[in-house]
Design an enzyme around this catalytic site. Structure first.
Site, PDB file in Angstrom:
ATOM      1  N   ASP A  80     -72.193 -91.294 -65.408  1.00 17.05           N
ATOM      2  CA  ASP A  80     -73.078 -90.802 -66.471  1.00 17.05           C
ATOM      3  C   ASP A  80     -72.700 -89.413 -66.978  1.00 17.05           C
ATOM      4  OD1 ASP A  80     -74.517 -93.158 -66.173  1.00 17.05           O
ATOM      5  OD2 ASP A  80     -75.846 -92.281 -64.671  1.00 17.05           O
ATOM      6  N   LYS A 104     -69.135 -90.332 -70.790  1.00 20.19           N
ATOM      7  CA  LYS A 104     -67.839 -90.966 -71.129  1.00 20.19           C
ATOM      8  C   LYS A 104     -67.902 -91.689 -72.475  1.00 20.19           C
ATOM      9  CE  LYS A 104     -68.183 -93.139 -67.192  1.00 20.19           C
ATOM     10  NZ  LYS A 104     -69.283 -92.428 -66.536  1.00 20.19           N
ATOM     11  N   GLY A 113     -73.454 -97.874 -68.226  1.00 18.42           N
ATOM     12  CA  GLY A 113     -74.292 -97.715 -69.410  1.00 18.42           C
ATOM     13  C   GLY A 113     -73.741 -96.519 -70.154  1.00 18.42           C
ATOM     14  N   HIS A 114     -73.014 -96.777 -71.222  1.00 19.39           N
ATOM     15  CA  HIS A 114     -72.343 -95.701 -71.953  1.00 19.39           C
ATOM     16  C   HIS A 114     -73.056 -95.479 -73.288  1.00 19.39           C
ATOM     17  CE1 HIS A 114     -68.345 -96.363 -69.553  1.00 19.39           C
ATOM     18  NE2 HIS A 114     -69.384 -96.063 -68.794  1.00 19.39           N
ATOM     19  N   ARG A 118     -60.468-113.778 -52.643  1.00 19.12           N
ATOM     20  CA  ARG A 118     -59.776-114.880 -53.318  1.00 19.12           C
ATOM     21  C   ARG A 118     -60.663-116.099 -53.553  1.00 19.12           C
ATOM     22  NH1 ARG A 118     -55.336-114.167 -48.917  1.00 19.12           N
ATOM     23  NH2 ARG A 118     -57.309-113.804 -47.856  1.00 19.12           N
ATOM     24  N   GLN A 154     -68.323 -95.580 -64.334  1.00 19.68           N
ATOM     25  CA  GLN A 154     -68.777 -94.880 -63.125  1.00 19.68           C
ATOM     26  C   GLN A 154     -68.062 -93.522 -63.022  1.00 19.68           C
ATOM     27  OE1 GLN A 154     -67.890 -98.567 -62.543  1.00 19.68           O
ATOM     28  NE2 GLN A 154     -69.896 -98.610 -63.448  1.00 19.68           N
ATOM     29  N   THR A 207     -80.779 -98.784 -66.004  1.00 23.49           N
ATOM     30  CA  THR A 207     -81.918 -99.124 -65.144  1.00 23.49           C
ATOM     31  C   THR A 207     -83.164 -98.283 -65.447  1.00 23.49           C
ATOM     32  OG1 THR A 207     -81.135 -97.523 -63.521  1.00 23.49           O
ATOM     33  CG2 THR A 207     -80.410 -99.802 -63.223  1.00 23.49           C
ATOM     34  N   LYS A 210     -84.732 -92.532 -62.525  1.00 25.14           N
ATOM     35  CA  LYS A 210     -84.606 -91.074 -62.602  1.00 25.14           C
ATOM     36  C   LYS A 210     -83.325 -90.665 -61.887  1.00 25.14           C
ATOM     37  CE  LYS A 210     -87.653 -87.142 -61.916  1.00 25.14           C
ATOM     38  NZ  LYS A 210     -87.644 -86.200 -60.868  1.00 25.14           N
ATOM     39  N   ASP A 217     -75.561 -77.692 -73.272  1.00 26.00           N
ATOM     40  CA  ASP A 217     -76.830 -77.268 -73.873  1.00 26.00           C
ATOM     41  C   ASP A 217     -78.007 -77.378 -72.908  1.00 26.00           C
ATOM     42  OD1 ASP A 217     -75.986 -80.093 -74.427  1.00 26.00           O
ATOM     43  OD2 ASP A 217     -78.120 -80.278 -74.899  1.00 26.00           O
ATOM     44  N   GLY A 255     -74.601 -81.522 -77.191  1.00 23.94           N
ATOM     45  CA  GLY A 255     -75.710 -82.393 -77.563  1.00 23.94           C
ATOM     46  C   GLY A 255     -75.227 -83.837 -77.553  1.00 23.94           C
TER      47      GLY A 255
HETATM   48  P1  GDP Z   1     -71.673 -92.351 -69.500  1.00 26.84           P
HETATM   49  O1  GDP Z   1     -72.143 -93.451 -68.627  1.00 26.84           O
HETATM   50  O2  GDP Z   1     -70.677 -91.463 -68.834  1.00 26.84           O
HETATM   51  O3  GDP Z   1     -71.206 -92.810 -70.850  1.00 26.84           O
HETATM   52  O4  GDP Z   1     -72.952 -91.435 -69.755  1.00 26.84           O
HETATM   53  P2  GDP Z   1     -74.451 -91.958 -70.084  1.00 26.84           P
HETATM   54  O5  GDP Z   1     -74.488 -92.441 -71.470  1.00 26.84           O
HETATM   55  O6  GDP Z   1     -74.945 -92.866 -69.028  1.00 26.84           O
HETATM   56  O7  GDP Z   1     -75.272 -90.624 -69.878  1.00 26.84           O
HETATM   57  C1  GDP Z   1     -75.048 -89.494 -70.637  1.00 26.84           C
HETATM   58  C2  GDP Z   1     -76.361 -89.140 -71.344  1.00 26.84           C
HETATM   59  O8  GDP Z   1     -76.273 -87.818 -71.855  1.00 26.84           O
HETATM   60  C3  GDP Z   1     -76.628 -90.011 -72.553  1.00 26.84           C
HETATM   61  O9  GDP Z   1     -78.021 -90.140 -72.709  1.00 26.84           O
HETATM   62  C4  GDP Z   1     -76.035 -89.213 -73.704  1.00 26.84           C
HETATM   63  O10 GDP Z   1     -76.645 -89.493 -74.955  1.00 26.84           O
HETATM   64  C5  GDP Z   1     -76.349 -87.816 -73.281  1.00 26.84           C
HETATM   65  N1  GDP Z   1     -75.385 -86.779 -73.688  1.00 26.84           N
HETATM   66  C6  GDP Z   1     -74.033 -86.887 -73.785  1.00 26.84           C
HETATM   67  N2  GDP Z   1     -73.509 -85.670 -74.069  1.00 26.84           N
HETATM   68  C7  GDP Z   1     -74.531 -84.804 -74.151  1.00 26.84           C
HETATM   69  C8  GDP Z   1     -74.619 -83.401 -74.387  1.00 26.84           C
HETATM   70  O11 GDP Z   1     -73.632 -82.687 -74.555  1.00 26.84           O
HETATM   71  N3  GDP Z   1     -75.872 -82.852 -74.357  1.00 26.84           N
HETATM   72  C9  GDP Z   1     -76.997 -83.587 -74.148  1.00 26.84           C
HETATM   73  N4  GDP Z   1     -78.175 -82.948 -74.140  1.00 26.84           N
HETATM   74  N5  GDP Z   1     -76.946 -84.912 -73.918  1.00 26.84           N
HETATM   75  C10 GDP Z   1     -75.727 -85.503 -73.907  1.00 26.84           C
HETATM   76  P1  IMO Z   2     -71.544 -95.291 -65.828  1.00 29.97           P
HETATM   77  O1  IMO Z   2     -70.290 -95.976 -66.262  1.00 29.97           O
HETATM   78  C1  IMO Z   2     -74.052 -93.927 -62.534  1.00 29.97           C
HETATM   79  C2  IMO Z   2     -74.112 -96.433 -58.949  1.00 29.97           C
HETATM   80  C3  IMO Z   2     -75.406 -97.141 -58.611  1.00 29.97           C
HETATM   81  C4  IMO Z   2     -75.292 -97.218 -57.106  1.00 29.97           C
HETATM   82  C5  IMO Z   2     -73.801 -97.452 -56.878  1.00 29.97           C
HETATM   83  C6  IMO Z   2     -73.418 -98.907 -56.667  1.00 29.97           C
HETATM   84  O2  IMO Z   2     -72.670 -95.454 -66.788  1.00 29.97           O
HETATM   85  O3  IMO Z   2     -71.260 -93.876 -65.461  1.00 29.97           O
HETATM   86  P2  IMO Z   2     -73.228-101.017 -58.282  1.00 29.97           P
HETATM   87  O4  IMO Z   2     -74.251-101.675 -59.153  1.00 29.97           O
HETATM   88  O5  IMO Z   2     -72.022-100.540 -59.004  1.00 29.97           O
HETATM   89  O6  IMO Z   2     -72.869-101.845 -57.078  1.00 29.97           O
HETATM   90  O7  IMO Z   2     -73.980 -99.715 -57.688  1.00 29.97           O
HETATM   91  O8  IMO Z   2     -73.146 -96.948 -58.032  1.00 29.97           O
HETATM   92  N1  IMO Z   2     -73.594 -96.687 -60.306  1.00 29.97           N
HETATM   93  C7  IMO Z   2     -73.645 -95.802 -61.309  1.00 29.97           C
HETATM   94  N2  IMO Z   2     -74.195 -94.577 -61.368  1.00 29.97           N
HETATM   95  N3  IMO Z   2     -73.367 -94.414 -63.594  1.00 29.97           N
HETATM   96  C8  IMO Z   2     -72.790 -95.625 -63.542  1.00 29.97           C
HETATM   97  O9  IMO Z   2     -72.002 -96.110 -64.525  1.00 29.97           O
HETATM   98  C9  IMO Z   2     -72.943 -96.403 -62.372  1.00 29.97           C
HETATM   99  N4  IMO Z   2     -72.529 -97.629 -61.988  1.00 29.97           N
HETATM  100  C10 IMO Z   2     -72.916 -97.783 -60.722  1.00 29.97           C
HETATM  101  O10 IMO Z   2     -76.518 -96.401 -59.029  1.00 29.97           O
HETATM  102  O11 IMO Z   2     -75.621 -95.972 -56.541  1.00 29.97           O
HETATM  103 MG    MG Z   3     -73.907 -94.214 -67.825  1.00 24.25          MG
END
Ligand code: GDP
Ligand code: IMO
Ligand code: MG
Length: 423
Positions: free
Chosen positions: A13, A16, A40-41, A143, A221, A298, A301, A330, A410
């Site tokens: 998170d 990416k 979840g990107h 396998r 991840q 999911t 938090k 930010d 942001g």
């Molecule tokens: P990813 O899984 O690595 O693609 O990241 P996620 O999308 O799961 O989580 C990143 C969260 O931070 C998302 O809600 C984005 O919209 C938000 N986000 C990304 N870059 C920034 C930033 O520079 N500032 C703020 N405030 N939010 C950001």
């Molecule tokens: P992105 O690509 C944050 C965490 C889960 C759990 C562990 C194993 O959005 O950054 P799994 O379902 O893969 O067997 O869960 O890995 N996890 C993540 N945490 N961002 C993710 O993906 C994650 N994908 C899996 O919360 O702790």
């Molecule tokens: Mg994510």
């Protein structure tokens, strides 16, 4: 040409999806190499927000070709829901998205097994995303897996055998479940999957490179969730590190170019497992609230804490990171001071190398830096950076030994500052 890789350096998170979208105009092809719908990107632009799980984040800019690589595990039903929602919003992908025939399928019973294994672990549960990731990769390695290419050939027999095997495991675990509807929907989704280009992606990718075209590989991840180098067993089931790009796309190590390592200006983690700099106080709550730190898949938090340079250095080493990208700067705009963990104290000794077990016996050693107390969200150039923020960047670059080339201020695509002009 080379494959540039973008991957997370923390526990996922990091942002990416946003940066892959920002970088997409520079590339011809965008490819996912591991993970599955546990990802979840999030991308935001023109007032719209999109969350991608299995589909690469290169689908929105400039009609580029996107590939789901062989290292990915794909749930046809979740994929269908994701692709259909995108098509509804005007992004039909059938001509722009190809899927590796060697990617493995996540079966309905994989999801049930994921839940059953978690239940069996009780307090020791990993806190998975519940998407069947672990069981699907387990079947691949043992396998027993079914691959995307199998939907074209003798699928029913393979499916029946896998299902029967899973059912007997679930019986032994005494786990009650009903997948009647899920299975019907899943089997229907297989037909939808067949409308996409199912390809030998390793061939296509290597031809693409030979033709002088460029590829951006999108990690899912983060390094600290890697099956080998993460905080095992609280990890995911794939190689999230740079090496995973070679096996997950079929490219040689010599084809890897830039390695973009992405991190938050602080640190978060979802699910169980060690997190040395986790904050349990008001500061942690503030980061969570300001950063809106709730899982995009999911809704869970996210645990929040200060940046951990011991872990970051480890991630940079494992991946051979060439450029750093700092996200969510930010979120720290309002703090008087900012802390960065530079070592761990373990049994009275200061340790700067990431230890085998990062458990409760260690305590982080912090350096405290002045905050910048400035709203950075509307900034568009590094010339506008406050002095204290520049000092924070310089401190990080000196500690980590790699330049921070992009700063995100942001969630929107526009809130991205490229620091040094690229060629
Ligand atoms: P990813 O899984 O690595 O693609 O990241 P996620 O999308 O799961 O989580 C990143 C969260 O931070 C998302 O809600 C984005 O919209 C938000 N986000 C990304 N870059 C920034 C930033 O520079 N500032 C703020 N405030 N939010 C950001
Ligand atoms: P992105 O690509 C944050 C965490 C889960 C759990 C562990 C194993 O959005 O950054 P799994 O379902 O893969 O067997 O869960 O890995 N996890 C993540 N945490 N961002 C993710 O993906 C994650 N994908 C899996 O919360 O702790
Ligand atoms: Mg994510």
């Amino acid at each position: 040409m080379k494959v540039d890789v973008l991957l997370g350096l923390q526990w996922g998170d990091e942002g990416k999806g946003k940066i892959v979208d920002v970088l997409t105009p520079r590339y011809d092809v965008i490819a996912r190499f591991q993970g599955g719908p546990n990802a979840g990107h999030t991308l935001e632009f023109n007032g719209q927000k999109y969350i991608l799980r299995s589909i690469p984040s290169g689908i929105f800019q400039g009609g580029k070709m996107n590939i789901i690589g062989n290292g990915v595990v794909l749930d046809p039903l979740l994929f269908k829901q994701e692709a259909e929602a995108l098509a509804k919003s005007g992004h039909d992908l059938t001509q722009r998205l190809s899927i590796s025939k060697k990617a493995h399928l996540i079966l309905p019973t994989h999801r049930v097994l994921d839940a059953a294994y978690e239940a069996a672990k009780g307090d020791g549960k990993i806190g998975t995303t519940g998407k069947g990731i672990g069981p699907a990769y387990t079947d691949k390695v043992s396998r027993n897996g079914i691959r995307v290419g199998d939907v074209l050939n003798n699928f029913d027999a393979k499916y029946a055998a896998a299902k029967a095997r899973h059912e007997s495991i679930l019986k032994s675990l005494n786990y009650a479940y009903d997948i009647t509807q899920l299975e019907a929907d899943w089997l229907e989704a297989l037909e939808y999957l067949k409308t996409f280009n199912l390809i030998d992606s390793e061939q296509v990718i290597n031809h693409t490179l030979k033709e002088g075209k460029s590829i951006l590989a999108e990690g899912a991840q983060g390094t600290m969730l890697d099956i080998d180098f993460g905080s095992y067993p609280f990890v995911t089931s794939s190689n999230t590190v740079c090496a995973g790009c070679c096996t997950g796309l079929g490219v040689s190590p010599r084809s890897i170019g830039e390695v973009y390592g992405i991190f938050k200006a602080y640190c978060t983690r979802v699910g169980s497992g060690p997190f040395p700099t986790e904050l349990f106080d008001e500061t942690g709550e503030t980061i969570c609230r300001v950063g809106n730190e709730f899982g995009s898949v999911t809704g869970r938090k996210r645990r929040c804490g200060w940046i951990d340079l011991v872990a970051l250095k480890y991630s940079i080493m494992i991946n051979g990171v060439t450029q750093l990208i700092m996200m969510k700067s930010d979120v720290l705009d309002g703090f008087d001071t900012i802390k960065a963990c530079v070592a761990y104290e373990i049994n009275g000794k200061e340790v700067t190398e990431f230890p085998y077990e990062a458990d409760d016996s260690l305590s982080p050693v912090y350096v405290e830096l002045p905050g910048w107390k400035t709203d950075m969200t509307k900034m568009s150039s590094e010339d506008e950076f406050p002095e204290e923020f520049n000092a924070y960047l310089t401190f990080l670059e000196e500690e980590l030994g790699v330049p921070v080339k992009i700063v995100s201020v942001g969630p929107d695509r526009e809130q991205t500052i490229i620091r040094y002009t690229e060629d």
